[in-house]
Design a protein around this motif. Structure first.
Motif, PDB file in Angstrom:
ATOM      1  N   PHE A 251       0.837  -1.194   0.000  1.00 51.42           N
ATOM      2  CA  PHE A 251       0.000   0.000   0.000  1.00 51.42           C
ATOM      3  C   PHE A 251       0.877   1.251   0.000  1.00 51.42           C
ATOM      4  N   VAL A 252       0.430   2.254  -0.774  1.00 47.59           N
ATOM      5  CA  VAL A 252       1.136   3.535  -0.817  1.00 47.59           C
ATOM      6  C   VAL A 252       0.255   4.664  -0.257  1.00 47.59           C
ATOM      7  N   ALA A 253      -0.940   4.820  -0.836  1.00 53.27           N
ATOM      8  CA  ALA A 253      -1.806   5.928  -0.415  1.00 53.27           C
ATOM      9  C   ALA A 253      -3.240   5.618  -0.819  1.00 53.27           C
ATOM     10  N   ALA A 254      -4.176   6.261  -0.115  1.00 58.90           N
ATOM     11  CA  ALA A 254      -5.593   6.094  -0.422  1.00 58.90           C
ATOM     12  C   ALA A 254      -6.322   7.412  -0.185  1.00 58.90           C
ATOM     13  N   ILE A 255      -7.410   7.590  -0.941  1.00 60.79           N
ATOM     14  CA  ILE A 255      -8.248   8.773  -0.777  1.00 60.79           C
ATOM     15  C   ILE A 255      -9.703   8.330  -0.807  1.00 60.79           C
ATOM     16  N   SER A 256     -10.472   8.815   0.150  1.00 57.62           N
ATOM     17  CA  SER A 256     -11.865   8.409   0.250  1.00 57.62           C
ATOM     18  C   SER A 256     -12.734   9.209  -0.728  1.00 57.62           C
TER      19      SER A 256
ATOM     20  N   SER B 209     -14.890  11.316   0.024  1.00 53.66           N
ATOM     21  CA  SER B 209     -15.021  12.685   0.517  1.00 53.66           C
ATOM     22  C   SER B 209     -13.687  13.410   0.632  1.00 53.66           C
ATOM     23  N   GLY B 210     -12.592  12.730   0.258  1.00 54.58           N
ATOM     24  CA  GLY B 210     -11.290  13.391   0.243  1.00 54.58           C
ATOM     25  C   GLY B 210     -10.382  13.077   1.412  1.00 54.58           C
ATOM     26  N   GLY B 211     -10.812  12.216   2.330  1.00 53.93           N
ATOM     27  CA  GLY B 211      -9.920  11.789   3.395  1.00 53.93           C
ATOM     28  C   GLY B 211      -8.747  11.007   2.837  1.00 53.93           C
ATOM     29  N   LYS B 212      -7.584  11.129   3.472  1.00 54.14           N
ATOM     30  CA  LYS B 212      -6.374  10.530   2.911  1.00 54.14           C
ATOM     31  C   LYS B 212      -5.620   9.698   3.949  1.00 54.14           C
ATOM     32  N   LYS B 213      -4.963   8.663   3.450  1.00 49.47           N
ATOM     33  CA  LYS B 213      -4.068   7.849   4.271  1.00 49.47           C
ATOM     34  C   LYS B 213      -2.819   7.561   3.451  1.00 49.47           C
ATOM     35  N   TYR B 214      -1.680   7.478   4.148  1.00 46.28           N
ATOM     36  CA  TYR B 214      -0.410   7.214   3.490  1.00 46.28           C
ATOM     37  C   TYR B 214       0.371   6.143   4.243  1.00 46.28           C
ATOM     38  N   ALA B 215       1.174   5.406   3.488  1.00 44.10           N
ATOM     39  CA  ALA B 215       2.147   4.528   4.124  1.00 44.10           C
ATOM     40  C   ALA B 215       3.207   5.393   4.785  1.00 44.10           C
ATOM     41  N   ASP B 216       3.754   4.908   5.882  1.00 45.39           N
ATOM     42  CA  ASP B 216       4.767   5.684   6.597  1.00 45.39           C
ATOM     43  C   ASP B 216       5.964   6.004   5.712  1.00 45.39           C
TER      44      ASP B 216
ATOM     45  N   PHE C 219       4.778  12.102  -0.700  1.00 42.90           N
ATOM     46  CA  PHE C 219       3.770  11.814  -1.722  1.00 42.90           C
ATOM     47  C   PHE C 219       2.446  12.468  -1.331  1.00 42.90           C
ATOM     48  N   THR C 220       1.670  12.868  -2.338  1.00 41.88           N
ATOM     49  CA  THR C 220       0.344  13.436  -2.111  1.00 41.88           C
ATOM     50  C   THR C 220      -0.647  12.815  -3.079  1.00 41.88           C
ATOM     51  N   ILE C 221      -1.722  12.279  -2.536  1.00 37.88           N
ATOM     52  CA  ILE C 221      -2.779  11.721  -3.368  1.00 37.88           C
ATOM     53  C   ILE C 221      -3.906  12.740  -3.473  1.00 37.88           C
ATOM     54  N   SER C 222      -4.514  12.817  -4.656  1.00 33.73           N
ATOM     55  CA  SER C 222      -5.642  13.713  -4.866  1.00 33.73           C
ATOM     56  C   SER C 222      -6.548  13.103  -5.924  1.00 33.73           C
ATOM     57  N   ARG C 223      -7.758  13.663  -6.025  1.00 35.12           N
ATOM     58  CA  ARG C 223      -8.684  13.159  -7.033  1.00 35.12           C
ATOM     59  C   ARG C 223      -9.470  14.317  -7.615  1.00 35.12           C
ATOM     60  N   ASP C 224      -9.868  14.138  -8.877  1.00 40.54           N
ATOM     61  CA  ASP C 224     -10.726  15.085  -9.576  1.00 40.54           C
ATOM     62  C   ASP C 224     -11.884  14.275 -10.143  1.00 40.54           C
ATOM     63  N   ASN C 225     -12.992  14.284  -9.427  1.00 42.50           N
ATOM     64  CA  ASN C 225     -14.119  13.452  -9.854  1.00 42.50           C
ATOM     65  C   ASN C 225     -14.718  13.909 -11.172  1.00 42.50           C
ATOM     66  N   ALA C 226     -14.608  15.193 -11.480  1.00 43.25           N
ATOM     67  CA  ALA C 226     -15.127  15.687 -12.763  1.00 43.25           C
ATOM     68  C   ALA C 226     -14.367  15.085 -13.934  1.00 43.25           C
ATOM     69  N   LYS C 227     -13.105  14.739 -13.688  1.00 44.77           N
ATOM     70  CA  LYS C 227     -12.271  14.144 -14.736  1.00 44.77           C
ATOM     71  C   LYS C 227     -12.094  12.641 -14.546  1.00 44.77           C
ATOM     72  N   ASN C 228     -12.761  12.072 -13.533  1.00 43.64           N
ATOM     73  CA  ASN C 228     -12.617  10.637 -13.260  1.00 43.64           C
ATOM     74  C   ASN C 228     -11.149  10.246 -13.110  1.00 43.64           C
ATOM     75  N   THR C 229     -10.389  11.059 -12.412  1.00 42.58           N
ATOM     76  CA  THR C 229      -8.954  10.846 -12.337  1.00 42.58           C
ATOM     77  C   THR C 229      -8.451  10.977 -10.897  1.00 42.58           C
ATOM     78  N   VAL C 230      -7.529  10.113 -10.544  1.00 41.09           N
ATOM     79  CA  VAL C 230      -6.831  10.214  -9.272  1.00 41.09           C
ATOM     80  C   VAL C 230      -5.342  10.388  -9.575  1.00 41.09           C
TER      81      VAL C 230
END
Length: 122
Positions: A47-52, A54-61, A67-78
């Motif tokens: 596991f590296v990272a996850a985003i819920s 609603s935008g909540g985030k978790k990262y591996a230590d 690293f930063t995870i993000s998502r753009d639902n309008a573009k169907n892209t993470v």
């Protein structure tokens, strides 16, 4: 059904940056928690990272603060922005989608991308 296609991998020197993208198909993309995993040669997928949804985030230590995870639902892209890369970050990076929020090795993932190679030279 969700299809995931990663892009953005490549070769970079230690200390450099890369941004991975994962494009998802389907009108239900926003209903999935999304994440990134990686697998180095001879090692298990981790596991590296996850985003819920609603935008909540978790990262591996090992990547926290770099690293930063993000998502753009309008573009169907993470996205996965990777800074201060190290040789030990070298791996195939996989995008993942799950109807359940979670993280870590026990997270139930329903869909995987085909992977994109990231190589960090020293």
């Amino acid at each position: 059904q969700v299809q995931l296609v990663e892009s953005g991998g490549g070769l970079v020197q230690a200390g450099g940056s890369l941004r991975l993208s994962c494009a998802g198909s389907g009108r239900t993309f926003s209903s999935y928690a999304m994440g990134w995993f990686r697998q180095a040669p001879g090692r298990e997928r981790e596991f590296v990272a996850a985003i819920s949804r609603s935008g909540g985030k978790k990262y591996a230590d090992s990547v926290k603060g770099r690293f930063t995870i993000s998502r753009d639902n309008a573009k169907n892209t993470v996205y996965l922005q990777m800074n201060s890369l190290k040789p030990e970050d070298t791996a195939v990076y996989y995008c993942a989608a799950s109807p359940f929020w979670g993280y870590g090795s026990t997270w139930q993932v329903d869909y995987w991308g085909q992977g994109t190679q990231v190589t960090v030279s020293s």
